[in-house]
Design a protein around this motif. Structure first.
Motif: not given
Length: 228
Positions: A54, A92-94, A108-109, A111
């Motif tokens: 990411y 973003g990534i979760n 969590g996520g 962003e």
């Protein structure tokens, strides 16, 4: 005789007016460009495969550029002007484990909405090759960094640095004062301090020390020039 004198005066006024118009003509350039932008500098490994990928992906973004130039004098190859250049990246990534700036942590996520903006005074040398133009520019200015981040909560991370921006472009004439062509650009800068604003009146000034953030990048895009 009076009619001849009047015609002579009118002819000279018209010639003088035309010369003034020609003197003012083509003294200003407006450059607009956009394309791919890639941030330079190393990224630190977190030990988390998803987060590492990411973070690396945050280096690739969109580059936008707008400049206005004025000739030193008519028929000169030398210009001086002002530039705005920006790097834009939203991603973003979760489902990752997060250590937030305020000390909280959890699953969590994440962003990030990153904007890196350069504002600077520029010098450009532009030489005509037949009807086309080869241009080289360089300038010094201020680079502003802003990241609207979501790490379990909303944070705004800002900072700034003095930096250098330069580029080279080859432009093909489209006629009527319009040119288009490829442009390769380089920006150099380093972010040593940031300010972090977060939830619950959280505020912190962070000295990055040896983990300074690179603001350097390469731009590759298409440039449109308007000659006024």
């Amino acid at each position: 005789m009076k009619k001849l004198l009047l015609l002579f005066l009118l002819s000279n006024i018209a010639t003088f007016s035309q010369e003034k118009i020609e003197t003012k003509k083509n003294n200003m350039l407006i450059d607009l460009s956009g394309g791919f932008s890639y941030r330079l500098g190393k990224t630190e490994d977190t030990g988390n495969y998803l987060m590492d990928n990411y973070i690396k992906n945050l280096k690739k973004g969109v580059g936008l550029d707008a400049s206005i130039y004025v000739q030193f004098k008519k028929e000169s190859n030398h210009y001086i002007g002002f530039k705005y250049n920006s790097f834009l990246k939203n991603s973003g990534i979760n489902g990752v484990y997060i250590d937030a700036p305020n000390g909280s942590s959890g699953q969590g996520g994440v962003e990030d909405k990153i904007r890196i903006s350069f504002y600077g005074l520029m010098y450009m040398y532009s030489k005509h090759i037949n009807n086309d133009a080869l241009s080289v520019e360089a300038g010094l200015g201020y680079i502003h960094y802003k990241d609207k981040a979501d790490y379990l909560d909303q944070y705004i991370i800002t900072g700034g640095s003095v930096g250098l921006n330069t580029s080279i472009s080859y432009l093909i004439s489209l006629g009527n004062g319009f040119y288009i062509g490829p442009k390769l650009g380089l920006q150099v800068g380093t972010l040593n301090k940031v300010t972090v604003d977060g939830p619950g009146n959280y505020y912190e000034k962070v000295d990055l020390d040896d983990e300074s953030e690179s603001l350097s990048k390469i731009d590759l895009g298409l440039l449109l020039r308007i000659k006024l």
